[in-house]
Enzyme design. Structure first.
Site, PDB file in Angstrom:
ATOM      1  NE  ARG A 148      -1.948   1.983   3.410  1.00  0.00           N
ATOM      2  CZ  ARG A 148      -1.872   1.889   4.737  1.00  0.00           C
ATOM      3  NH1 ARG A 148      -2.488   0.938   5.375  1.00  0.00           N
ATOM      4  NH2 ARG A 148      -1.166   2.753   5.428  1.00  0.00           N
ATOM      5  CG  HIS A 189      -6.559   2.264   6.159  1.00  0.00           C
ATOM      6  ND1 HIS A 189      -6.646   0.940   5.770  1.00  0.00           N
ATOM      7  CD2 HIS A 189      -7.759   2.575   6.711  1.00  0.00           C
ATOM      8  CE1 HIS A 189      -7.845   0.485   6.079  1.00  0.00           C
ATOM      9  NE2 HIS A 189      -8.539   1.444   6.644  1.00  0.00           N
ATOM     10  CE1 TYR A 202       0.460   2.834   8.994  1.00  0.00           C
ATOM     11  CE2 TYR A 202      -0.876   4.591   9.946  1.00  0.00           C
ATOM     12  CZ  TYR A 202      -0.648   3.670   8.938  1.00  0.00           C
ATOM     13  OH  TYR A 202      -1.508   3.589   7.878  1.00  0.00           O
TER      14      TYR A 202
HETATM   15  C1  TPP Z   1     -15.442  -6.049  11.218  1.00  0.00           C
HETATM   16  C2  TPP Z   1     -14.608  -4.806  11.157  1.00  0.00           C
HETATM   17  N1  TPP Z   1     -13.738  -4.547  12.153  1.00  0.00           N
HETATM   18  C3  TPP Z   1     -12.985  -3.435  12.107  1.00  0.00           C
HETATM   19  C4  TPP Z   1     -13.099  -2.553  11.069  1.00  0.00           C
HETATM   20  C5  TPP Z   1     -12.243  -1.310  11.020  1.00  0.00           C
HETATM   21  N2  TPP Z   1     -11.262  -1.462   9.929  1.00  0.00           N
HETATM   22  C6  TPP Z   1     -11.441  -0.868   8.746  1.00  0.00           C
HETATM   23  S1  TPP Z   1     -10.232  -1.243   7.677  1.00  0.00           S
HETATM   24  C7  TPP Z   1      -9.413  -2.196   8.787  1.00  0.00           C
HETATM   25  C8  TPP Z   1      -8.114  -2.880   8.430  1.00  0.00           C
HETATM   26  C9  TPP Z   1      -8.262  -3.863   7.327  1.00  0.00           C
HETATM   27  O1  TPP Z   1      -7.017  -4.253   6.862  1.00  0.00           O
HETATM   28  P1  TPP Z   1      -6.853  -5.252   5.666  1.00  0.00           P
HETATM   29  O2  TPP Z   1      -7.843  -6.356   5.778  1.00  0.00           O
HETATM   30  O3  TPP Z   1      -5.422  -5.634   5.597  1.00  0.00           O
HETATM   31  O4  TPP Z   1      -7.278  -4.407   4.372  1.00  0.00           O
HETATM   32  P2  TPP Z   1      -6.631  -3.101   3.754  1.00  0.00           P
HETATM   33  O5  TPP Z   1      -7.376  -1.934   4.330  1.00  0.00           O
HETATM   34  O6  TPP Z   1      -5.180  -3.087   4.086  1.00  0.00           O
HETATM   35  O7  TPP Z   1      -6.875  -3.203   2.287  1.00  0.00           O
HETATM   36  C10 TPP Z   1     -10.112  -2.212   9.993  1.00  0.00           C
HETATM   37  C11 TPP Z   1      -9.662  -2.948  11.193  1.00  0.00           C
HETATM   38  C12 TPP Z   1     -14.030  -2.850  10.067  1.00  0.00           C
HETATM   39  N3  TPP Z   1     -14.201  -2.068   8.996  1.00  0.00           N
HETATM   40  N4  TPP Z   1     -14.762  -3.978  10.129  1.00  0.00           N
END
Ligand code: TPP
Length: 374
Positions: free
Chosen positions: A272, A276, A285
């Site tokens: 990435r 985010h 971070y």
């Molecule tokens: C069930 C749930 N828990 C927490 C969140 C908050 N949240 C949004 S994005 C994220 C991280 C996701 O990371 P990843 O699966 O690696 O996907 P990326 O954003 O890196 O594409 C979190 C914890 C959420 N959207 N849904």
């Protein structure tokens, strides 16, 4: 109780441990970071046509992301999740799918959605909080953007189960992040898919980070692909910055699924390069040196180098493409801005198949109030 001579003899003959299974995880890559072919390319990459279309899709996705971030900054849309550096995962995946297949995207899959035929106007509506953006005019069966992490995985497995029961030769393609593979939903989905040999492909968009949590704090496993093995599912890695490898891996997995061969889990290794979301500041971070180093591997320059090296691409075409992308995005933006806002009933209308009585009353009141205020 004393051990009999027979038991003692048996114990002595048994080795302390017996290897009952061995596994290996392969990683597929066609182009190196300089855009040179490492091995003969798959058939679809034999000529310039398909590769050029894939390149155009990569560039359009990146341009759309940049515009969406700018629109968020000026308050025209809400929080936006860009895919800077990860475009090849989306483009390669979508190019590998048939029109009858169904995509289950996370919130970072604009590239795949655009290739599938979701319009930029629809994407802008969605990110502006307008659910009309999820009513795709193009891929009607594709699932809407999924914000709850990993919750699209059981949906995909469920849809794949339905395809199997109905005897339809369709494939559910679910795209998740690396952080999503820590969730129960993910494990439940791959387990179910394995048990029932479902026509589903899970594509893990491993961009190294789940917001501020690096992969090493997300899992102790050496790869994410190996998580498939515990579910009796084939797991493999692919260079997620090599769009040819992504397409080839997903295409093969989809063909296998379509012919009854069951599910596959593909871990696409990428990075990435941006924040985010627009609500994030990754400099808080993440070491900027790490990001700088990763720019050398990004997917667009890699494919451009390959195309240019074959005489299939040049500076004039590149400039023309950027102009066309800007024009298409501007047109979508104009249409998005000209769209009258939805009425207050919109927030009630797609919640339930039939709206409960209490909400019917609220709906009527909301419409009445809106009418009175003009
Ligand atoms: C069930 C749930 N828990 C927490 C969140 C908050 N949240 C949004 S994005 C994220 C991280 C996701 O990371 P990843 O699966 O690696 O996907 P990326 O954003 O890196 O594409 C979190 C914890 C959420 N959207 N849904």
């Amino acid at each position: 109780m004393q051990e009999s001579r027979h038991e003692a003899a048996q114990r002595a003959e048994l080795p302390a441990t017996t290897v009952v299974a061995r596994f290996q995880i392969g990683c597929l890559r066609y182009l190196d970071q300089a855009g040179d072919a490492l091995q003969p390319l798959p058939q679809f990459a034999a000529g310039p046509e398909t590769l050029t279309r894939m390149y155009q899709a990569l560039v359009l996705a990146r341009a759309f992301d940049a515009k969406a971030i700018a629109l968020q900054r000026t308050g025209k849309i809400g929080t936006y999740a860009a895919a800077l550096g990860q475009e090849a995962v989306g483009v390669g995946t979508a190019f590998a799918m048939g029109a009858e297949d169904v995509l289950f995207p996370s919130y970072r899959e604009s590239a795949a959605m655009l290739v599938r035929g979701v319009t930029m106007e629809e994407l802008l509506l969605y990110w502006a909080g307008d659910e009309r953006g999820s009513n795709f005019s193009g891929p009607r069966a594709d699932f809407p953007i999924c914000v709850p992490v990993a919750s699209q995985a059981p949906h995909a497995a469920g849809a794949a189960y339905a395809f199997k029961l109905r005897g339809e030769r369709r494939v559910a393609v679910c795209v998740l992040g690396d952080g999503a593979t820590s969730k129960g939903d993910f494990y439940e989905a791959i387990n179910f898919a394995g048990v029932h040999a479902l026509p589903v492909v899970f594509v893990i968009n491993n961009n190294g980070w789940a917001i501020s949590v690096p992969l090493r704090l997300q899992t102790a496993a050496q790869t994410l692909a190996q998580k498939a093995i515990a579910a009796g599912v084939e797991g493999l890695q692919v260079d997620g910055n090599d769009v040819i490898a992504v397409r080839d891996a997903v295409e093969r997995a989809a063909a296998k699924a379509r012919s009854g061969g069951g599910p596959t889990l593909i871990e696409a290794l990428t990075y990435r390069l941006g924040d985010h979301t627009t609500a994030d500041d990754a400099t808080r971070y993440r070491d900027p040196e790490e990001v700088k180093a990763q720019w050398r591997f990004e997917p667009i320059a890699r494919l451009r180098a390959y195309l240019s090296g074959r005489g299939w691409w040049d500076k004039e075409r590149e400039e023309a493409l950027h102009g066309q992308c800007a024009e298409r995005i501007q047109k979508a933006l104009d249409a998005f801005e000209a769209m009258p806002p939805p009425g207050p009933e919109a927030m009630f209308d797609h919640l339930y198949a039939s709206l409960p009585k209490a909400l019917q009353a609220q709906r009527a009141r909301a419409i009445e109030e809106h009418r009175r205020r003009g």
